[in-house]
Design a protein around this motif. Sequence first.
Motif, PDB file in Angstrom:
ATOM      1  N   VAL A  30       2.266  16.935   9.124  1.00  0.00           N
ATOM      2  CA  VAL A  30       3.250  16.366  10.043  1.00  0.00           C
ATOM      3  C   VAL A  30       3.451  17.298  11.229  1.00  0.00           C
ATOM      4  CG1 VAL A  30       5.660  15.659  10.302  1.00  0.00           C
ATOM      5  CG2 VAL A  30       4.390  15.058   8.230  1.00  0.00           C
ATOM      6  N   GLY A  31       3.315  16.748  12.443  1.00  0.00           N
ATOM      7  CA  GLY A  31       3.516  17.526  13.663  1.00  0.00           C
ATOM      8  C   GLY A  31       2.302  18.315  14.122  1.00  0.00           C
ATOM      9  N   LEU A  32       1.230  18.294  13.351  1.00  0.00           N
ATOM     10  CA  LEU A  32       0.018  19.021  13.719  1.00  0.00           C
ATOM     11  C   LEU A  32      -1.007  18.064  14.315  1.00  0.00           C
ATOM     12  CD1 LEU A  32      -0.422  21.268  10.536  1.00  0.00           C
ATOM     13  CD2 LEU A  32       0.683  21.866  12.698  1.00  0.00           C
ATOM     14  N   HIS A  33      -1.981  18.640  15.022  1.00  0.00           N
ATOM     15  CA  HIS A  33      -3.076  17.849  15.563  1.00  0.00           C
ATOM     16  C   HIS A  33      -4.390  18.518  15.173  1.00  0.00           C
ATOM     17  CE1 HIS A  33      -0.685  15.163  18.075  1.00  0.00           C
ATOM     18  NE2 HIS A  33       0.094  16.209  18.300  1.00  0.00           N
ATOM     19  N   ALA A  34      -5.320  17.727  14.724  1.00  0.00           N
ATOM     20  CA  ALA A  34      -6.642  18.240  14.379  1.00  0.00           C
ATOM     21  C   ALA A  34      -7.416  18.562  15.648  1.00  0.00           C
ATOM     22  CB  ALA A  34      -7.410  17.194  13.568  1.00  0.00           C
ATOM     23  N   PHE A  35      -8.354  19.464  15.548  1.00  0.00           N
ATOM     24  CA  PHE A  35      -9.213  19.739  16.695  1.00  0.00           C
ATOM     25  C   PHE A  35      -9.959  18.467  17.092  1.00  0.00           C
ATOM     26  CE2 PHE A  35     -13.277  20.877  18.578  1.00  0.00           C
ATOM     27  CZ  PHE A  35     -12.823  21.524  19.715  1.00  0.00           C
ATOM     28  N   LEU A  36     -10.511  17.769  16.107  1.00  0.00           N
ATOM     29  CA  LEU A  36     -11.185  16.494  16.343  1.00  0.00           C
ATOM     30  C   LEU A  36     -10.147  15.384  16.182  1.00  0.00           C
ATOM     31  CD1 LEU A  36     -14.479  17.157  14.358  1.00  0.00           C
ATOM     32  CD2 LEU A  36     -14.082  17.395  16.823  1.00  0.00           C
ATOM     33  N   SER A  37      -9.210  15.357  17.112  1.00  0.00           N
ATOM     34  CA  SER A  37      -8.061  14.473  17.036  1.00  0.00           C
ATOM     35  C   SER A  37      -8.351  13.125  17.679  1.00  0.00           C
ATOM     36  CB  SER A  37      -6.892  15.158  17.758  1.00  0.00           C
ATOM     37  OG  SER A  37      -5.853  14.261  17.989  1.00  0.00           O
ATOM     38  N   MET A  49       0.846  -1.186   0.000  1.00  0.00           N
ATOM     39  CA  MET A  49       0.000   0.000   0.000  1.00  0.00           C
ATOM     40  C   MET A  49       0.883   1.239   0.000  1.00  0.00           C
ATOM     41  SD  MET A  49      -3.254   1.022   0.649  1.00  0.00           S
ATOM     42  CE  MET A  49      -3.875   2.637   0.657  1.00  0.00           C
ATOM     43  N   ASN A  50       0.629   2.130  -0.892  1.00  0.00           N
ATOM     44  CA  ASN A  50       1.303   3.426  -0.902  1.00  0.00           C
ATOM     45  C   ASN A  50       0.385   4.425  -0.215  1.00  0.00           C
ATOM     46  OD1 ASN A  50       3.644   2.706  -2.280  1.00  0.00           O
ATOM     47  ND2 ASN A  50       2.605   2.855  -4.268  1.00  0.00           N
ATOM     48  N   PHE A  51       0.724   4.762   1.030  1.00  0.00           N
ATOM     49  CA  PHE A  51      -0.088   5.702   1.790  1.00  0.00           C
ATOM     50  C   PHE A  51       0.123   7.119   1.296  1.00  0.00           C
ATOM     51  CE2 PHE A  51       0.221   2.174   4.824  1.00  0.00           C
ATOM     52  CZ  PHE A  51      -1.114   2.035   5.164  1.00  0.00           C
ATOM     53  N   ASN A  52      -0.926   7.922   1.370  1.00  0.00           N
ATOM     54  CA  ASN A  52      -0.802   9.340   1.032  1.00  0.00           C
ATOM     55  C   ASN A  52       0.154   9.995   2.018  1.00  0.00           C
ATOM     56  OD1 ASN A  52      -2.734   8.994  -0.991  1.00  0.00           O
ATOM     57  ND2 ASN A  52      -4.415   9.456   0.418  1.00  0.00           N
ATOM     58  N   LYS A  53       0.985  10.938   1.556  1.00  0.00           N
ATOM     59  CA  LYS A  53       2.040  11.530   2.379  1.00  0.00           C
ATOM     60  C   LYS A  53       1.516  12.546   3.402  1.00  0.00           C
ATOM     61  CE  LYS A  53       5.397   9.287   0.477  1.00  0.00           C
ATOM     62  NZ  LYS A  53       5.686   8.029   1.079  1.00  0.00           N
ATOM     63  N   HIS A  54       0.647  13.430   3.035  1.00  0.00           N
ATOM     64  CA  HIS A  54       0.110  14.466   3.941  1.00  0.00           C
ATOM     65  C   HIS A  54       1.223  15.219   4.670  1.00  0.00           C
ATOM     66  CE1 HIS A  54      -3.853  12.861   3.192  1.00  0.00           C
ATOM     67  NE2 HIS A  54      -3.516  11.687   3.704  1.00  0.00           N
ATOM     68  N   SER A  55       2.289  15.573   3.972  1.00  0.00           N
ATOM     69  CA  SER A  55       3.434  16.234   4.611  1.00  0.00           C
ATOM     70  C   SER A  55       3.054  17.567   5.255  1.00  0.00           C
ATOM     71  CB  SER A  55       4.563  16.447   3.590  1.00  0.00           C
ATOM     72  OG  SER A  55       4.099  17.226   2.503  1.00  0.00           O
ATOM     73  N   ASN A  56       1.974  18.172   4.795  1.00  0.00           N
ATOM     74  CA  ASN A  56       1.520  19.434   5.385  1.00  0.00           C
ATOM     75  C   ASN A  56       0.922  19.247   6.777  1.00  0.00           C
ATOM     76  OD1 ASN A  56      -0.634  18.042   4.076  1.00  0.00           O
ATOM     77  ND2 ASN A  56      -1.892  19.882   4.236  1.00  0.00           N
TER      78      ASN A  56
END
Length: 186
Positions: free
Chosen positions: A10-17, A1-8
């Motif tokens: 990295v290190g962040l947390h969503a409010f609905l985490s 499986m090639n997972f999507n990178k989502h490099s933007n």
Amino acid sequence: MNFNKHSNLVGLHAFLSASDYHWLNDDPDKLRNRYLNYKARELGTRYHNIAKELIELKIKQPKTKTTFNMYVNDAIGFNMTPEQPLIYSENCYGTADAICFNENKSRLRIHDLKTGKTPASMNQLLIYASLFCLEYDFKPGEIETILRIYQNDEVKEMIATASDLTPVMNKIITADKIISKLKMEA
């Protein structure tokens, strides 16, 4: 499986985490309040950053009885340093919103800007003053300590004494020893 990178993300947390999953139990009103509190903290951080810049640049604000303007103007007037870290150990440190120490008068002054509505406690400032005494090796009875909270267009002031600060300093020292020991045992 090639997972999507989502490099933007990295290190962040969503409010609905997922790591802060308590929102799963919130009804719509509680979720709304949780989000509004989150946004209020973000806004408070922005106010602190703006205040820091204004104080450093010595840009006074209009003389009004508003929390922000009184805080900035007083910090400039007392020649205070904004956002100053104070440390006792890796287990106990914090950042004073504004601080100054007049060596000639042996006077410590710490001001705290509160942007929320919940009434603030002087305990936070007592910890900062205790950290200052511990870090710079001052005995609280040998200096004058003035603490101020700026909140809701009011200024609350406390002249902290050795009897206010010594128990806090002792608690810091004791708690630090306990945490340090637990870290070594882990």
